[in-house]
Scaffold this motif. Sequence first.
Motif, short mmCIF file in Angstrom:
data_model
loop_
_atom_site.label_atom_id
_atom_site.label_comp_id
_atom_site.label_asym_id
_atom_site.label_seq_id
_atom_site.Cartn_x
_atom_site.Cartn_y
_atom_site.Cartn_z
N TYR A 2 0.59 -1.01 0.05
CA TYR A 2 0.14 0.38 -0.43
C TYR A 2 0.51 0.99 -0.26
CZ TYR A 2 -3.33 3.82 1.71
OH TYR A 2 -4.19 5.02 1.79
N THR A 48 0.06 -7.13 -3.49
CA THR A 48 -0.38 -7.34 -2.81
C THR A 48 -0.73 -9.12 -2.40
OG1 THR A 48 -2.11 -4.88 -2.31
CG2 THR A 48 -2.44 -6.88 -1.46
N GLU A 169 -8.00 1.39 -1.92
CA GLU A 169 -8.31 1.47 -0.32
C GLU A 169 -9.71 0.25 -0.16
OE1 GLU A 169 -7.55 3.25 1.98
OE2 GLU A 169 -6.33 5.07 0.42
N THR A 172 -7.37 -3.27 0.10
CA THR A 172 -6.93 -3.02 1.76
C THR A 172 -7.77 -2.87 2.97
OG1 THR A 172 -5.14 -1.59 0.06
CG2 THR A 172 -5.00 -1.42 2.99
#
Length: 180
Positions: A2, A48, A169, A172
Amino acid sequence: TYIKYKHIQEQIILLLESSIIQDKCKNYFYQQQYISLIANLEYFLYNTFMWETCQCYESYKRVLPLLAKYIDKKKKRKTYKILRGKHNLLQEKTFIEQVNHIVYHNYSKVKEIYKAAFNINVDLNEIKDELNIRHDIVHRAGYTKGRKQIYISKEQVISLKDKIDTIVEKITSEIALFNE
């Protein structure tokens, strides 16, 4: 991942704000920032996914059959067997190779692998039109299949950034919940 994502986003915005680009070059400049935003999203999705599956053995195991499904069994029979077989170092290396081959703007595959690994819904349909524009910029030098030139404005770049930020966002947050 991130923090790396945010850093790249900030660099793109700095370029937009501080550029001294001649008017006749602005369209191409904005096109480059546009595709850079999508490339950054892809980089985030890859990093990720790789990081989280390597940190969580259960996620890793859940996604192996899916990666095997993507393989042409006739051409890559050995790779298919490794992914479907016993866990060992060769399987982990093969997993990494296969994850590296995923195209992270292929929203159906991204949706599948994130759902399988983390039980979260990644919806890139929100930027489907923007992905199509990106393809035209990258693969046809800024022209549509109908040979019309694509014009990108600063506002379009900022709008795309905002949409991608929202997607990142959400991912995450959901990954954080998954890890709890």
